[in-house]
Scaffold this motif. Structure first.
Motif, PDB file in Angstrom:
ATOM      1  N   SER A  90      -7.637  11.182  -2.456  1.00 28.62           N
ATOM      2  CA  SER A  90      -6.508  10.267  -2.568  1.00 28.62           C
ATOM      3  C   SER A  90      -5.276  10.914  -1.956  1.00 28.62           C
ATOM      4  CB  SER A  90      -6.239   9.900  -4.025  1.00 28.62           C
ATOM      5  OG  SER A  90      -5.889  11.049  -4.760  1.00 28.62           O
ATOM      6  N   ALA A  91      -4.345  10.071  -1.502  1.00 27.12           N
ATOM      7  CA  ALA A  91      -3.089  10.555  -0.936  1.00 27.12           C
ATOM      8  C   ALA A  91      -1.973   9.633  -1.419  1.00 27.12           C
ATOM      9  CB  ALA A  91      -3.151  10.576   0.586  1.00 27.12           C
ATOM     10  N   THR A  92      -0.828  10.224  -1.715  1.00 27.13           N
ATOM     11  CA  THR A  92       0.280   9.482  -2.291  1.00 27.13           C
ATOM     12  C   THR A  92       1.604   9.944  -1.705  1.00 27.13           C
ATOM     13  OG1 THR A  92      -0.940   9.353  -4.368  1.00 27.13           O
ATOM     14  CG2 THR A  92       1.380   8.832  -4.470  1.00 27.13           C
ATOM     15  N   LEU A  93       2.488   8.991  -1.485  1.00 28.19           N
ATOM     16  CA  LEU A  93       3.870   9.265  -1.107  1.00 28.19           C
ATOM     17  C   LEU A  93       4.690   9.271  -2.381  1.00 28.19           C
ATOM     18  CD1 LEU A  93       4.939   9.438   1.843  1.00 28.19           C
ATOM     19  CD2 LEU A  93       5.763   7.124   1.549  1.00 28.19           C
ATOM     20  N   VAL A  94       5.490  10.321  -2.601  1.00 29.65           N
ATOM     21  CA  VAL A  94       6.257  10.433  -3.841  1.00 29.65           C
ATOM     22  C   VAL A  94       7.742  10.650  -3.560  1.00 29.65           C
ATOM     23  CG1 VAL A  94       4.362  11.291  -5.279  1.00 29.65           C
ATOM     24  CG2 VAL A  94       5.751  12.897  -4.024  1.00 29.65           C
ATOM     25  N   SER A  95       8.561  10.213  -4.499  1.00 31.00           N
ATOM     26  CA  SER A  95      10.014  10.386  -4.424  1.00 31.00           C
ATOM     27  C   SER A  95      10.360  11.849  -4.641  1.00 31.00           C
ATOM     28  CB  SER A  95      10.691   9.518  -5.484  1.00 31.00           C
ATOM     29  OG  SER A  95      12.044   9.896  -5.645  1.00 31.00           O
ATOM     30  N   VAL A  96      11.254  12.403  -3.797  1.00 30.09           N
ATOM     31  CA  VAL A  96      11.704  13.778  -4.011  1.00 30.09           C
ATOM     32  C   VAL A  96      12.679  13.837  -5.190  1.00 30.09           C
ATOM     33  CG1 VAL A  96      11.331  14.583  -1.661  1.00 30.09           C
ATOM     34  CG2 VAL A  96      13.529  13.602  -2.269  1.00 30.09           C
ATOM     35  N   VAL A  97      13.251  12.705  -5.560  1.00 27.45           N
ATOM     36  CA  VAL A  97      14.208  12.654  -6.670  1.00 27.45           C
ATOM     37  C   VAL A  97      13.487  12.576  -8.018  1.00 27.45           C
ATOM     38  CG1 VAL A  97      16.087  11.334  -7.720  1.00 27.45           C
ATOM     39  CG2 VAL A  97      15.969  11.570  -5.229  1.00 27.45           C
TER      40      VAL A  97
ATOM     41  N   GLN B 272       7.988  10.428  -8.801  1.00 27.31           N
ATOM     42  CA  GLN B 272       7.094   9.297  -9.036  1.00 27.31           C
ATOM     43  C   GLN B 272       6.495   8.795  -7.721  1.00 27.31           C
ATOM     44  OE1 GLN B 272       6.361   8.099 -12.207  1.00 27.31           O
ATOM     45  NE2 GLN B 272       7.491   9.928 -12.782  1.00 27.31           N
ATOM     46  N   SER B 273       5.297   8.256  -7.808  1.00 28.35           N
ATOM     47  CA  SER B 273       4.642   7.663  -6.649  1.00 28.35           C
ATOM     48  C   SER B 273       5.427   6.444  -6.174  1.00 28.35           C
ATOM     49  CB  SER B 273       3.217   7.238  -7.010  1.00 28.35           C
ATOM     50  OG  SER B 273       2.627   6.541  -5.942  1.00 28.35           O
ATOM     51  N   VAL B 274       5.670   6.366  -4.861  1.00 21.88           N
ATOM     52  CA  VAL B 274       6.354   5.205  -4.300  1.00 21.88           C
ATOM     53  C   VAL B 274       5.429   4.379  -3.405  1.00 21.88           C
ATOM     54  CG1 VAL B 274       8.672   6.184  -4.447  1.00 21.88           C
ATOM     55  CG2 VAL B 274       7.332   6.534  -2.378  1.00 21.88           C
ATOM     56  N   ALA B 275       4.339   4.985  -2.939  1.00 20.33           N
ATOM     57  CA  ALA B 275       3.379   4.258  -2.110  1.00 20.33           C
ATOM     58  C   ALA B 275       2.056   5.014  -2.054  1.00 20.33           C
ATOM     59  CB  ALA B 275       3.916   4.058  -0.700  1.00 20.33           C
ATOM     60  N   PRO B 276       0.982   4.400  -2.555  1.00 19.59           N
ATOM     61  CA  PRO B 276      -0.320   5.037  -2.368  1.00 19.59           C
ATOM     62  C   PRO B 276      -0.732   4.888  -0.904  1.00 19.59           C
ATOM     63  CG  PRO B 276      -0.582   2.917  -3.438  1.00 19.59           C
ATOM     64  CD  PRO B 276       0.889   3.152  -3.300  1.00 19.59           C
ATOM     65  N   MET B 277      -1.335   5.902  -0.373  1.00 19.04           N
ATOM     66  CA  MET B 277      -1.821   5.856   1.002  1.00 19.04           C
ATOM     67  C   MET B 277      -3.291   5.444   0.983  1.00 19.04           C
ATOM     68  SD  MET B 277       0.051   9.331   2.282  1.00 19.04           S
ATOM     69  CE  MET B 277       0.300   8.981   4.013  1.00 19.04           C
ATOM     70  N   THR B 278      -3.713   4.749   2.010  1.00 18.56           N
ATOM     71  CA  THR B 278      -5.116   4.389   2.140  1.00 18.56           C
ATOM     72  C   THR B 278      -5.854   5.585   2.721  1.00 18.56           C
ATOM     73  OG1 THR B 278      -4.562   2.075   2.501  1.00 18.56           O
ATOM     74  CG2 THR B 278      -6.756   2.789   3.219  1.00 18.56           C
ATOM     75  N   VAL B 279      -6.934   5.978   2.066  1.00 16.96           N
ATOM     76  CA  VAL B 279      -7.729   7.117   2.506  1.00 16.96           C
ATOM     77  C   VAL B 279      -9.162   6.652   2.720  1.00 16.96           C
ATOM     78  CG1 VAL B 279      -8.581   9.414   1.908  1.00 16.96           C
ATOM     79  CG2 VAL B 279      -6.299   8.700   1.164  1.00 16.96           C
ATOM     80  N   SER B 280      -9.715   7.025   3.863  1.00 13.44           N
ATOM     81  CA  SER B 280     -11.120   6.718   4.124  1.00 13.44           C
ATOM     82  C   SER B 280     -11.755   7.917   4.820  1.00 13.44           C
ATOM     83  CB  SER B 280     -11.263   5.452   4.979  1.00 13.44           C
ATOM     84  OG  SER B 280     -10.620   5.624   6.226  1.00 13.44           O
ATOM     85  N   PHE B 281     -13.050   8.010   4.705  1.00 12.86           N
ATOM     86  CA  PHE B 281     -13.766   9.101   5.354  1.00 12.86           C
ATOM     87  C   PHE B 281     -14.231   8.665   6.731  1.00 12.86           C
ATOM     88  CE2 PHE B 281     -14.654  10.214   0.836  1.00 12.86           C
ATOM     89  CZ  PHE B 281     -14.025  11.444   0.848  1.00 12.86           C
TER      90      PHE B 281
END
Length: 106
Positions: free
Chosen positions: A38-45, A48-57
């Protein structure tokens, strides 16, 4: 004396709001067979997660993973600096393989 490190690699990302973002990451010789990534974009402040990234093999046994964010996901982000991470789990253990800063412009 020998030293053991299990620190994640660092990979910075940068893109413009409204763009489709996609990249293939090759972890060769790591195999992700039987694992969930899994991959996630998170707030530096807030952290908290702000956008889950789509991950595929692309090829799990060869360690090839594709990550992406849709146009809709990137347009919903405010311009600024974020962090992201990519983690793998085999059901019992979690390992962070990559992390880094993300610059969103536009």
């Amino acid at each position: 004396m020998a030293t053991y490190e299990q620190l994640p690699g660092t990979l910075g990302l940068a893109f413009k709001r409204g763009d489709f973002v996609s990249t293939l990451i090759d972890f060769d010789p790591v195999s992700f067979t039987g694992q969930t990534v899994s991959a996630t974009l998170v707030s530096v402040v807030s952290g908290q997660s702000v956008a889950p990234m789509t991950v595929s093999f692309a090829n799990a046994s060869a360690g090839q993973v594709s990550i992406s964010l849709s146009k809709e996901a990137t347009i919903a982000l405010a311009s600024g600096t974020y962090r992201w991470n990519l983690k793998a789990t085999d059901g019992t253990a979690v390992r962070t393989y990559l992390d880094g800063y993300v610059e969103v412009s536009g």
